[in-house]
Every structure is written in structure tokens, then in C-alpha cells.
Scaffold this motif. Structure first.
Motif, mmCIF file in Angstrom:
data_model
loop_
_atom_site.group_PDB
_atom_site.id
_atom_site.type_symbol
_atom_site.label_atom_id
_atom_site.label_comp_id
_atom_site.label_asym_id
_atom_site.label_seq_id
_atom_site.Cartn_x
_atom_site.Cartn_y
_atom_site.Cartn_z
ATOM 1 N N ARG A 60 0.815 -1.201 0.000
ATOM 2 C CA ARG A 60 0.000 0.000 0.000
ATOM 3 C C ARG A 60 0.854 1.259 0.000
ATOM 4 O O ARG A 60 1.903 1.323 0.627
ATOM 5 C CB ARG A 60 -0.864 -0.021 1.266
ATOM 6 C CG ARG A 60 -1.825 1.119 1.424
ATOM 7 C CD ARG A 60 -2.662 0.806 2.639
ATOM 8 N NE ARG A 60 -3.506 1.902 3.023
ATOM 9 C CZ ARG A 60 -4.325 1.840 4.054
ATOM 10 N NH1 ARG A 60 -4.384 0.758 4.777
ATOM 11 N NH2 ARG A 60 -5.075 2.872 4.364
ATOM 12 N N THR B 179 -16.573 -3.931 -0.810
ATOM 13 C CA THR B 179 -15.731 -4.920 -0.139
ATOM 14 C C THR B 179 -14.941 -5.755 -1.141
ATOM 15 O O THR B 179 -14.238 -6.680 -0.740
ATOM 16 C CB THR B 179 -16.599 -5.842 0.728
ATOM 17 O OG1 THR B 179 -17.627 -6.441 -0.078
ATOM 18 C CG2 THR B 179 -17.246 -5.068 1.866
ATOM 19 N N LEU C 265 -11.915 -6.380 -3.197
ATOM 20 C CA LEU C 265 -10.545 -5.891 -3.157
ATOM 21 C C LEU C 265 -10.004 -5.557 -4.538
ATOM 22 O O LEU C 265 -9.163 -4.661 -4.681
ATOM 23 C CB LEU C 265 -9.637 -6.923 -2.477
ATOM 24 C CG LEU C 265 -9.967 -7.248 -1.026
ATOM 25 C CD1 LEU C 265 -8.986 -8.287 -0.478
ATOM 26 C CD2 LEU C 265 -9.947 -5.999 -0.161
ATOM 27 N N GLU D 18 -10.951 -2.066 -5.229
ATOM 28 C CA GLU D 18 -10.186 -1.147 -4.386
ATOM 29 C C GLU D 18 -8.755 -0.988 -4.899
ATOM 30 O O GLU D 18 -8.177 0.100 -4.841
ATOM 31 C CB GLU D 18 -10.189 -1.633 -2.944
ATOM 32 C CG GLU D 18 -11.577 -1.679 -2.324
ATOM 33 C CD GLU D 18 -12.242 -0.305 -2.255
ATOM 34 O OE1 GLU D 18 -12.181 0.318 -1.195
ATOM 35 O OE2 GLU D 18 -12.813 0.131 -3.277
ATOM 36 N N PHE E 45 -11.332 -12.506 -2.204
ATOM 37 C CA PHE E 45 -11.239 -11.136 -2.697
ATOM 38 C C PHE E 45 -12.415 -10.292 -2.214
ATOM 39 O O PHE E 45 -12.341 -9.067 -2.219
ATOM 40 C CB PHE E 45 -11.177 -11.123 -4.227
ATOM 41 C CG PHE E 45 -9.788 -11.208 -4.772
ATOM 42 C CD1 PHE E 45 -9.137 -10.083 -5.244
ATOM 43 C CD2 PHE E 45 -9.121 -12.420 -4.786
ATOM 44 C CE1 PHE E 45 -7.850 -10.158 -5.728
ATOM 45 C CE2 PHE E 45 -7.828 -12.514 -5.278
ATOM 46 C CZ PHE E 45 -7.185 -11.374 -5.744
ATOM 47 N N GLU E 46 -13.481 -10.929 -1.839
ATOM 48 C CA GLU E 46 -14.641 -10.235 -1.280
ATOM 49 C C GLU E 46 -15.175 -11.104 -0.152
ATOM 50 O O GLU E 46 -15.997 -12.000 -0.377
ATOM 51 C CB GLU E 46 -15.697 -9.975 -2.347
ATOM 52 C CG GLU E 46 -16.795 -9.057 -1.895
ATOM 53 C CD GLU E 46 -17.659 -8.549 -3.046
ATOM 54 O OE1 GLU E 46 -18.493 -7.659 -2.799
ATOM 55 O OE2 GLU E 46 -17.499 -9.033 -4.175
ATOM 56 N N ASN F 138 -6.510 -8.061 3.070
ATOM 57 C CA ASN F 138 -7.017 -6.736 2.735
ATOM 58 C C ASN F 138 -6.339 -6.261 1.455
ATOM 59 O O ASN F 138 -5.568 -7.009 0.840
ATOM 60 C CB ASN F 138 -6.790 -5.755 3.893
ATOM 61 C CG ASN F 138 -5.339 -5.696 4.320
ATOM 62 O OD1 ASN F 138 -4.426 -5.825 3.514
ATOM 63 N ND2 ASN F 138 -5.109 -5.490 5.608
ATOM 64 N N ALA F 139 -6.621 -5.033 1.060
ATOM 65 C CA ALA F 139 -6.068 -4.537 -0.197
ATOM 66 C C ALA F 139 -4.551 -4.446 -0.154
ATOM 67 O O ALA F 139 -3.892 -4.496 -1.197
ATOM 68 C CB ALA F 139 -6.664 -3.166 -0.530
ATOM 69 N N VAL G 173 -3.480 -8.672 -0.490
ATOM 70 C CA VAL G 173 -4.130 -9.692 -1.296
ATOM 71 C C VAL G 173 -3.275 -10.140 -2.482
ATOM 72 O O VAL G 173 -3.253 -11.333 -2.836
ATOM 73 C CB VAL G 173 -5.526 -9.216 -1.763
ATOM 74 C CG1 VAL G 173 -5.430 -8.021 -2.715
ATOM 75 C CG2 VAL G 173 -6.301 -10.374 -2.400
#
Length: 392
Positions: A24, A45, A47, A50, A260-261, A286-287, A290
Motif C-alpha cells: 500500500r 468490499t 478488493l 479497491e 477477494f470479497e 485486505n487490499a 491480497v
């Protein structure tokens, strides 16, 4: 759980993996002189969506612009992206959206698979309605990294033709999307998904002896939304679990289910894991983590588009399950280096054969990645045409 710790055969291990590389960017982005609204599926939700939002916002910042996300969840978006946002989820959010669109200097539409009605008849009006509001306010706009799926309804095709005109630029992520958009009367430039070249992606720390599996509910004809689709057919579940088990056994690998969700995939993964004999992990990343959760596996079996991209980025052989045209579109774009299987009745024998082909073609993946990364630069070029002073 690290790769050298034993997994319990035939049982589900619910522990989250303790560490994957943090992919991130810092959650506070510098502010530029040009404010641009980003209209994608942001704040969900999912990813994959996102990750797209992160990549597009970062590209805008690199061009000196100030992104403003149109989101269904401002708190989630603030935590993930660190940018200003406006909520637009329900009809009563529209007046505030209009006020926000009056204050920006342009609109980005995308990226991701926004142009389709496979997920229900409300998808196109929802996404194109945002763009239509921007156009009514005479805001310049650009479409970036768009995926174009099936638009089966006449009303949807008419909406695309009416709304998607007058763009500074439109880019699409694959040749099939470009062909479908052209059939709807809209020209575009071939690019790639924004995530494929995002510099937030880091390498993994070694390879785990698992196959990463991301399974989701298939789209059901006539459904209004995915969340209201009917329960999964027991025969489909049995065939899918048998298929996953067969592929994992053929490779001598344990199974890492990667959601992924989580709200959609988590329980489905749990039910599948309970049916198979292979060693299992359930992971809800999470993003930030993943892509590494998938990319650190030795092989990948996925119904998630960005699961396939994670495999491509990290050079892992992968089989794609074609629940939506976008999976076969990506397989074709990679010249079959990642084979696509039909989702209808999963077949263990065909899946094993497909994975064998994927393993034999794994050496081709770096060249395909380089090609898509080069093509993805068209997204930045489209954004630059939107935000540069010369175009205003």
C-alpha cells in the motif's frame, strides 16, 4: 501460518497468514491544483475494485491532480486511499453528488468492468448515471482502463451510446472490450487494467507450497444483484470442490483459499474446504496484502480477475474460471498462457489438463506482463489529456 508449518489434512485452518509484503502507498496523498472526481466501484468490499481505485488515484497524483473518490463507503475509502470523497450509494445521495461535481475540474470514469449488465439491470444505470451528471454539468471526462462485458439489454446499449460521448480519451483493458465498445459505437484506445503496472506491487518473499484458490458465486441470468442471487446448486459445489482437490493433488500442493470479497467468498470457501481432502487455509486479506497472498503461491486457480493479475505480476501459472467474459478475455489477451475453463459444470479432468498447460506456459508470463505494462501507459496518457492545462 508460514509455508513450513504443517497444515491439517482435510480440515479448515482459520488462522490468517501473519505477514505478506505491504503493497500500500501512504494513506495521505499530496494535493494538486486540479481536482478530479473518480467514478468507479469504490468503497465496496471487493478488493479488486479497491486496487483499481488505488492505482487510478496514484496516477492522478503523479500528474499533479487532486483525486476525489465517488464512493459507497466514505470511511472505508478514507482509510484506504487517503483522499477526499463523496458518498453516492442511494438516490438521496444524488444532490450532494451534484454539488460535488460542480466543484471539480473533470471526471474519470473507471477503471474496471463497469460497462456490463451481467451483474444485474441496475449496474449500467448506476455507473453511467454518475457520468451523465458530470456531462450535464459540462465537466470534461475520460474513461480509463475500462472492461466491457455483455450488454444484453437494448436500453443498456442505448444508454452507453448516449452517455459515453465527448470524452477527452477512453482506454480499455483488453482487445475484446475494445471490440464490444466499438460495436456500441464508441472508439477507444487499447490499454490494460491499471493494477498491472501499479508500482505499489512488491515482490513476494519466497514461494509457499500451496495453490491459491479464489472462487466466487457465478452470475445467475435474471438476477437483480449478486447478493440476492439464489443459493448455490449443490451439484455445482460438489463439482467445484472435486475440481479444486484434483488440481491441488496433481501438483502436490495444499490449498490456500483467498477471498477477494470476504462477505461473498468467505462462507463459500469454507463450504468448499470442508468438502475436499487437501490441506486447507482460509485467508481473508485486505487490499494491502491480497496480491501477495495470491502471488506467493506456487500456482493459482481463480474466478477473480485480479487473482489472475496477481498470478501474472508474480509469474505464477494460473487457470481462470470463465464465470464472466472478462476471464476468457484475459486468457485470450495472454494467448492462452493462462487457460480459461467454463464455469457451468466444473470438470476435474479438464481442470488438471488446463493446469498442466498453464505450468508449461509459465515461462511466457514475463513477456506478457511486459507487454501489458507497456500498454497500460495509455491510461496515464488519457489522464494527462484530462488534467493538463493545454486541454482545459
Amino acid at each position: 501460518m508460514s509455508s513450513d508449518e504443517p497444515l491439517k489434512r482435510g480440515r479448515v485452518n482459520d488462522e490468517m497468514l501473519p505477514s505478506f509484503p505491504d503493497e500500500r502507498h501512504p494513506n495521505t496523498l499530496p494535493v494538486g491544483d486540479v481536482k478530479v472526481a473518480v467514478a468507479g466501484w469504490i468503497g465496496s468490499t471487493n478488493l479488486g475494485d479497491e486496487l483499481i481505485a488505488q492505482a487510478v488515484c496514484r496516477q492522478l497524483v503523479n500528474l499533479g491532480a487532486d483525486p476525489l473518490a465517488i464512493t459507497i463507503d466514505p470511511e472505508r475509502t478514507a482509510a484506504l486511499l487517503g483522499v477526499a470523497s463523496v458518498e453516492h450509494h442511494r438516490v438521496w445521495d444524488t444532490p450532494r453528488l451534484v454539488g460535488t461535481l460542480r466543484s471539480v475540474d473533470g471526471v474519470v470514469f473507471g477503471g474496471g468492468g463497469l460497462i456490463q449488465d451481467e451483474t444485474g439491470p441496475l449496474n449500467l444505470p448506476f455507473h453511467l448515471g454518475r457520468l451523465a451528471l458530470g456531462r450535464l454539468l459540462n465537466q470534461p471526462w475520460a474513461g480509463v482502463g475500462l472492461g466491457v462485458g455483455n450488454v444484453s439489454r437494448r436500453s443498456g446499449r442505448q444508454m452507453v451510446r448516449r452517455v459515453m460521448t465527448g470524452a477527452r480519451a477512453i482506454t480499455v483493458r483488453d482487445p475484446a472490450s475494445q471490440d464490444r465498445l466499438r460495436q456500441l459505437g464508441i472508439d477507444s484506445v487499447l490499454a490494460a487494467d491499471p493494477v498491472v503496472a501499479w508500482n505499489g506491487v512488491e515482490g513476494t518473499q519466497g514461494t509457499d507450497e500451496v495453490i491459491a484458490v479464489s472462487v466466487r458465486r457465478p452470475n445467475v441470468p435474471g438476477q437483480r444483484t449478486l447478493s440476492t442471487a439464489p443459493p448455490l446448486d449443490g451439484a455445482w459445489m460438489a463439482n467445484m470442490s472435486r475440481t479444486i482437490d484434483a488440481v491441488a493433488s496433481s501438483l502436490g500442493l495444499a490449498v490456500r483459499f483467498v477471498a477477494f470479497e470476504a462477505e461473498q467468498d468467505g462462507e463459500l470457501h469454507r463450504q468448499l474446504a470442508q468438502r475436499i481432502g487437501a490441506e486447507c487455509q482460509l485467508v481473508e486479506p485486505n487490499a494491502d496484502t491480497v496480491l501477495a497472498a495470491v502471488g506467493s503461491a506456487r500456482a493459482v486457480f481463480t474466478m477473480r480477475y485480479h487473482g489472475a493479475l496477481a498470478a501474472l505480476i508474480h509469474g505464477r501459472p494460473a487457470v481462470l474460471v470463465d464465470y464472466s467474459p472478462k476471464m476468457a478475455d484475459l486468457a485470450a489477451d495472454l494467448d492462452g498462457a493462462m487457460p480459461a475453463l467454463p464455469v457451468g459444470v466444473p470438470d476435474a479432468g479438464l481442470a488438471v489438463q488446463a493446469m498442466d498447460r498453464a505450468v508449461s506456459r509459465a515461462d511466457d508470463l514475463p513477456e506478457h506482463l511486459e507487454r501489458l505494462v507497456a500498454r497500460e501507459s495509455e491510461n496515464a496518457a488519457a489522464l494527462e489529456r484530462l488534467v493538463s492545462p493545454a486541454s482545459r
